[in-house]
Design an enzyme around this catalytic site. Structure first.
Site, short mmCIF file in Angstrom:
data_model
loop_
_atom_site.label_atom_id
_atom_site.label_comp_id
_atom_site.label_asym_id
_atom_site.label_seq_id
_atom_site.Cartn_x
_atom_site.Cartn_y
_atom_site.Cartn_z
N GLN A 1 -30.84 37.01 11.40
CA GLN A 1 -32.22 37.45 11.61
C GLN A 1 -33.08 36.37 12.29
O GLN A 1 -34.27 36.58 12.48
CB GLN A 1 -32.87 37.84 10.28
N CYS B 1 -29.76 46.20 2.04
CA CYS B 1 -28.58 45.39 1.68
C CYS B 1 -29.00 44.08 1.02
O CYS B 1 -28.38 43.04 1.24
CB CYS B 1 -27.69 45.12 2.89
N ASP C 1 -26.86 31.60 7.62
CA ASP C 1 -26.74 32.96 8.16
C ASP C 1 -27.95 33.16 9.07
O ASP C 1 -29.07 33.36 8.61
CB ASP C 1 -26.73 33.96 7.00
N LYS D 1 -27.81 42.14 17.00
CA LYS D 1 -29.20 41.92 16.58
C LYS D 1 -29.95 41.06 17.59
O LYS D 1 -31.16 40.86 17.48
CB LYS D 1 -29.24 41.25 15.20
N HIS E 1 -28.83 38.51 2.06
CA HIS E 1 -28.24 39.81 2.37
C HIS E 1 -26.91 39.89 1.62
O HIS E 1 -26.29 38.87 1.36
CB HIS E 1 -28.01 39.83 3.89
#
Lengths: 145, 411
Positions: B207, B368, B204, B230, B127
């Site tokens: 997600q 993104c 990261d 999220k 991202h």
């Protein structure tokens, strides 16, 4: 209704865009970019004594932006720069105001449905923003943002 | 393995009041979970309760309300610690979101450890939030950003990763799960390999945390970031996990209240972890809301969620495969939560508008992740992304919606 947006004329011009080519002898051109969706549009003008003898475009985008660019080039051919500027203002009003429809927009009136889809207004105006940059000779990439 | 029926999804859907509405006269089908998730009642109630009953600034007040808000705030830190299986509470730093967590590491760890000619390794799946902070750091330091390529399925090429590592590598930053494609990266192996070169790894997890159990000690990663919104919590709050020793060595990022021990005009000494990195009044309500979201997930169980979503994703993948003229973008063998696709002759924005009028919320665009789009030769995709409150009927509605898109454009 979704069919108010995707009218036959818009679908036709999105699949078979008119004047979709590079204009080698253009004397004015500009490039437009919509950073939200990545749509790109290049507008080429050949102007003789204040009249737009040729108007073409290139680019990749959604049906609304492609059809808008295609119909724009058709409409502008043979118009004076002053007429093109006036159309630009009227087209912008068509998409962004609730005023009753200006009756002299001809085929461009098919875009009145876009008003009901605020997220898509920028798709329809990308080519026209680019046209303005070409007319005013800014020469840089214009963004709808 | 638990089966689909092991989750009582109709009861779960009752917990998310926003789902029970009509959009453009059709029942809402919310498939934009990778952008942000919906919030269960208990999270909304935790926010309301805080502002109705407990609101006060934390840490220094001697009055009752300050005591209560401090307790609730710090209790949430403990919940996050257990949620990630971190060793210590002070390894949990509250930030605004995954983006801020990455920027914090780039600006503190990065600025002290990276110099001219050094290298930072990311993957081609990232991202923008896990690209740009590193580019900015490289620009400032004269360092080089190296990118692990991905294959046609959207999987990181592990052998290429191994070749990129060298003695100039100072940090590896990769996503746990790709937001654009849903690829689950083999982060445990990536960490192990990077550690072979004594290179720390930031993951990261924005997600990943909504879809699977995450154990930072098992992964042995050095930093892990995620966003509260999220994972069914409020917007504006996120988490940076860092190994204690690294966090101790890092300089503070922002200066201000709460991050200091004592201040004179001559010298300031900094507070202990985690407060060293929490300057200013934090998003207290957001932290408490995130704690409520974690309680809620604990109750359901991340393993049950992962198993349910796996089945739903399989169902969705098969359903899309049967649509002619549709091409799935991102077909990794290990995937979570994402169905990204393009339809022949239809721009994703047009598909998104038509689906919206059918009550279906999806995302269209580059997500993104423009380098991912470039890799697959598309400018954008339509992305349907799942959460555990989605049902097969949502997939069926999506399929019907796609047929509607094709019908409009067949004219």
């Amino acid at each position: 209704m979704i069919n108010d947006l995707y009218q036959e004329t818009i679908l036709d011009h999105s699949k078979r865009p008119r004047n979709f080519r590079l204009l080698e002898d253009a004397n004015r051109k500009a490039e437009g970019y919509n950073p939200l969706c990545g749509d790109k549009c290049k507008v080429f003008l050949k102007e003789n004594n204040g009249v737009l003898a040729e108007v073409t475009f290139q680019g990749a985008g959604c049906a609304i932006s492609t059809a808008s660019a295609s119909l724009m080039t058709e409409t502008l051919k043979g118009k004076t720069i002053a007429e093109a500027e006036a159309l630009l203002a009227k087209f912008h009003d068509l998409l962004t105001t609730d005023q009753s429809l200006p009756n002299d927009l001809g085929k461009l009136a098919v875009f009145s449905g876009v008003r009901e889809f605020p997220a898509r207004v920028k798709c329809a105006t990308l080519a026209w923003h680019t046209l303005r940059a070409a007319l005013r000779g800014a020469g840089e990439v214009v963004s709808t943002k | 393995m638990p089966t689909v029926t092991s989750l009582d999804v109709s009861a779960i859907r009752e917990d998310f009041p926003i789902l029970a509405q009509q959009v453009h006269g059709k029942p809402l089908v919310y498939l934009d979970n990778a952008a942000t998730s919906q919030k269960p009642k208990c999270v909304i109630e935790a926010l309301t309760h805080f502002y109705l009953m407990d609101n006060a600034n934390i840490h220094r007040g001697v009055h009752e309300l300050s005591e209560r808000s401090t307790l609730a705030y710090e209790a949430a830190r403990g919940k996050v610690q257990r949620f990630l299986n971190a060793a210590k509470e002070q390894e949990i730093i509250f930030v605004r979101g995954a983006t801020e967590g990455i920027n914090l590491v780039a600006q503190t760890y990065g600025r002290t450890h990276v110099s001219t000619g050094d290298e930072i390794v990311i993957s081609a799946l990232e991202h923008h939030s896990n690209i740009v902070p590193w580019q900015m750091l490289c620009e400032e330091k004269g360092a080089v950003l190296r990118v692990i390529p991905i294959n046609d399925r959207g999987e990181v090429e592990f052998d290429q990763f191994e070749k990129l590592l060298n003695r100039r590598t100072k940090l590896v930053a990769v996503s746990h799960v790709s937001n654009a494609l849903g690829t689950i990266n083999a982060v445990r192996e990536i960490v192990k390999t990077a550690h072979g070169w004594n290179v720390p790894v930031l993951i990261d997890g924005a997600q990943a945390v909504p879809h699977m159990k995450v154990d930072v000690r098992d992964l042995d990663c050095d930093f892990y970031v995620f966003s509260g919104h999220k994972v069914f919590g409020p917007t504006g709050i996120g988490v940076l996990y860092g190994k204690e020793q690294l966090l101790e060595e890092m300089p503070p990022w922002q200066g201000g209240g709460d991050m200091i021990r004592s201040v004179t005009f001559e010298k300031t000494t900094y507070n202990d972890l985690p407060y060293k990195f929490e300057a200013g009044t934090p998003d207290i309500a957001g932290v408490i809301g995130l704690g409520a979201a974690i309680d809620y997930l604990d109750q359901i169980g991340m393993d049950a969620i992962a198993a349910y979503e796996h089945d739903l994703l399989e169902y969705g993948t098969r359903a899309l495969e049967n649509i002619s003229g549709l091409r799935s973008i991102g077909t990794a063998r290990e995937k979570a939560g994402v169905l990204s696709f393009v339809i022949d002759g239809v721009h994703p924005h047009d598909a998104g508008t038509i689906l919206d009028r059918e009550g279906i919320a999806v995302r269209t665009g580059h997500h993104c992740a423009q380098p991912v789009m470039d890799r697959f030769g598309v400018s954008s995709t339509t992305r349907a992304s799942l959460a555990f409150y989605n049902i097969k009927e949502d997939i069926d509605a999506l399929v019907a919606g796609i047929h509607k898109v094709k019908e409009v454009f067949a004219a």
